[in-house]
Structure formats: structure tokens, C-alpha cells
Design an enzyme around this catalytic site. Structure first.
Site, mmCIF file in Angstrom:
data_model
loop_
_atom_site.group_PDB
_atom_site.id
_atom_site.type_symbol
_atom_site.label_atom_id
_atom_site.label_comp_id
_atom_site.label_asym_id
_atom_site.label_seq_id
_atom_site.Cartn_x
_atom_site.Cartn_y
_atom_site.Cartn_z
ATOM 1 C CD GLU A 98 -2.818 1.463 0.467
ATOM 2 O OE1 GLU A 98 -2.439 1.600 -0.711
ATOM 3 O OE2 GLU A 98 -4.002 1.636 0.810
ATOM 4 C CG ASP A 99 -0.913 4.825 -1.500
ATOM 5 O OD1 ASP A 99 -1.588 4.299 -0.590
ATOM 6 O OD2 ASP A 99 -1.430 5.556 -2.372
ATOM 7 C CG ASP A 102 -4.845 9.243 6.181
ATOM 8 O OD1 ASP A 102 -4.140 9.880 6.984
ATOM 9 O OD2 ASP A 102 -5.853 9.723 5.645
ATOM 10 C CG PHE A 151 -3.350 15.418 1.101
ATOM 11 C CD1 PHE A 151 -4.272 14.420 1.420
ATOM 12 C CD2 PHE A 151 -3.012 15.619 -0.236
ATOM 13 C CE1 PHE A 151 -4.843 13.644 0.427
ATOM 14 C CE2 PHE A 151 -3.588 14.842 -1.230
ATOM 15 C CZ PHE A 151 -4.504 13.859 -0.900
ATOM 16 N NE ARG A 164 -2.909 8.213 -9.488
ATOM 17 C CZ ARG A 164 -3.522 7.887 -8.344
ATOM 18 N NH1 ARG A 164 -2.806 7.508 -7.307
ATOM 19 N NH2 ARG A 164 -4.830 7.946 -8.236
HETATM 20 P P1 IMP Z 1 -7.064 5.331 4.909
HETATM 21 O O1 IMP Z 1 -8.191 4.423 4.592
HETATM 22 O O2 IMP Z 1 -7.542 6.608 5.570
HETATM 23 O O3 IMP Z 1 -5.932 4.703 5.676
HETATM 24 O O4 IMP Z 1 -6.524 5.888 3.538
HETATM 25 C C1 IMP Z 1 -5.747 5.190 2.690
HETATM 26 C C2 IMP Z 1 -5.866 5.745 1.290
HETATM 27 O O5 IMP Z 1 -6.148 7.154 1.295
HETATM 28 C C3 IMP Z 1 -4.563 5.601 0.577
HETATM 29 O O6 IMP Z 1 -4.537 4.382 -0.126
HETATM 30 C C4 IMP Z 1 -4.515 6.811 -0.325
HETATM 31 O O7 IMP Z 1 -5.100 6.491 -1.574
HETATM 32 C C5 IMP Z 1 -5.363 7.861 0.358
HETATM 33 N N1 IMP Z 1 -4.547 8.849 1.087
HETATM 34 C C6 IMP Z 1 -4.398 8.976 2.423
HETATM 35 N N2 IMP Z 1 -3.562 9.966 2.744
HETATM 36 C C7 IMP Z 1 -3.141 10.483 1.578
HETATM 37 C C8 IMP Z 1 -2.216 11.540 1.236
HETATM 38 O O8 IMP Z 1 -1.600 12.215 2.082
HETATM 39 N N3 IMP Z 1 -2.042 11.762 -0.094
HETATM 40 C C9 IMP Z 1 -2.680 11.060 -1.058
HETATM 41 N N4 IMP Z 1 -3.531 10.057 -0.796
HETATM 42 C C10 IMP Z 1 -3.761 9.775 0.511
HETATM 43 MG MG MG Z 2 -5.519 7.853 -3.640
#
Ligand code: IMP
Ligand code: MG
Length: 176
Positions: A98-99, A102, A151, A164
Site C-alpha cells: 500500500e502507498d 492514513d 497531505f 503520481r
Molecule cells: P485510509 O483508509 O484513511 O488509511 O486511507 C488510505 C488511502 O487514502 C490511501 O490508499 C490513499 O489512496 C489515500 N490517502 C491517504 N492519505 C493520503 C495523502 O496524504 N495523499 C494522497 N492520498 C492519501
Molecule cells: Mg488515492
């Protein structure tokens, strides 16, 4: 190529160096066992391609796409599978790539969903983690960098599908 209002948070050299360390750990942990990587599209694709080329293991790949954010910066709290896996996870050692971790809503949902498919083992690798944002207590076995509540874009991560392709992790400043 370098966008205006962009501050570099983690540069290309730091990312590549960290990935080499993570790849060594993963290669040691899974030594002698084939590893099935699941790339979460689209954000993790850049991390995946750099990481997998450093792994000293027998590798197979699959892709999954989920939507949770749309074009907005906040999580909707809703996770939808947009593209499911092509192959079964039964009795495989599986690593989700995963990237960014969050709130944890996405990986919490994915982890529970993939566990029902009976993998031999299931772990996660994330390039970035924002511990202060966590809503669900998700634990990733491999974390590239812990970052503050910012962010970020670049190296696979987007804001409304932009940025990207940048080779570094950046922060957009005083956005209009
Ligand atoms: P989570 O479900 O809140 O943990 O979010 C995960 C997803 O939100 C990631 O796979 C990203 O696609 C997106 N995301 C969360 N934070 C960022 C950020 O700082 N920049 C870009 N995408 C983000
Ligand atoms: Mg995204």
C-alpha cells in the site's frame, strides 16, 4: 517538471535507500517461501515496482483497486472494491503493498476481507504511515516512513489524480 508550491518531504534518494532496507527484511522474513504481492491500485504501483525488484524471493503478483477518497482529501469512511483479485489466496503467503496508511479504514477493511480467503499468512507493507491520523488500529509489518498529519503527493500518491509521476514525496503548500 517540478510543480510550483511543492515542498519535498522525502527525496528520491531517501526513498530508494529505505526500500532497499525494507526489501532485505522482507527477503529474510520469507526466505525459501514464494511470496504473493497484492498491489493496491493506483497509489502503490510505484512503490511495488521498486520494492519487488529488490526482493530476493520467488514472487507472484496481483492487483486490487479500492475506492475510499474520490477527489476529496478526507476519507469517506466507505471502502468499495473496484477491481478484485484475479487469483485465489488459498494457502499462500500474502503481502499487501500500500502507498499510505492514513486512518486505517482501507487496510482494516482489506485485511479482514482477504483473511476470509484463507491465505497461509497475511501481512502489509506500506511506504508511508501517519500514526496520528489512525481511526482503526491497523498494524503494518513493514513501514517505509512515519510522517506527520500532512497531505502528501508524488511517488504514486495523487491529489485529484495529479502528481503520481513525481519521483519524490512532496507537500502542496498554500493551495488556492
Ligand atoms: P485510509 O483508509 O484513511 O488509511 O486511507 C488510505 C488511502 O487514502 C490511501 O490508499 C490513499 O489512496 C489515500 N490517502 C491517504 N492519505 C493520503 C495523502 O496524504 N495523499 C494522497 N492520498 C492519501
Ligand atoms: Mg488515492
Amino acid at each position: 517538471m517540478f510543480p510550483e508550491n511543492m515542498r519535498v518531504l522525502i527525496d528520491e534518494g531517501q526513498i530508494q535507500q529505505r526500500i532497499r532496507v525494507l526489501a532485505k527484511q522482507i527477503s529474510a522474513d520469507y526466505q525459501g517461501r514464494p511470496l504473493h504481492l497484492i498491489c493496491i491500485l493506483k497509489g502503490a504501483c510505484v512503490f511495488l515496482t521498486d520494492l519487488m525488484r529488490q526482493l530476493d524471493l520467488e514472487i507472484s503478483l496481483d492487483f486490487m483497486a479500492v475506492s475510499s477518497y474520490g477527489a476529496r482529501k478526507q476519507s469517506s469512511g466507505e471502502v468499495k472494491i473496484v477491481k478484485d483479485l484475479d487469483s485465489s489466496l488459498q494457502d499462500r503467503d500474502v503481502l499487501i503493498v500500500e502507498d499510505v496508511l492514513d486512518t486505517g479504514l482501507t487496510l482494516d477493511y482489506l485485511f479482514r476481507n482477504l483473511l476470509t480467503r484463507c491465505p497461509r499468512s497475511l501481512e502489509m507493507a506500506t511506504l508511508l504511515s501517519k500514526p496520528s491520523r489512525r481511526i482503526k488500529p491497523v498494524k503494518a509489518a513493514y513501514v517505509g516512513f512515519e510522517i506527520p498529519d500532512l497531505f502528501v503527493v508524488g511517488y504514486g500518491l495523487d491529489y485529484a489524480e495529479k502528481y503520481r509521476h513525481l519521483p519524490f514525496i512532496g507537500v502542496i503548500e498554500n493551495e488556492a
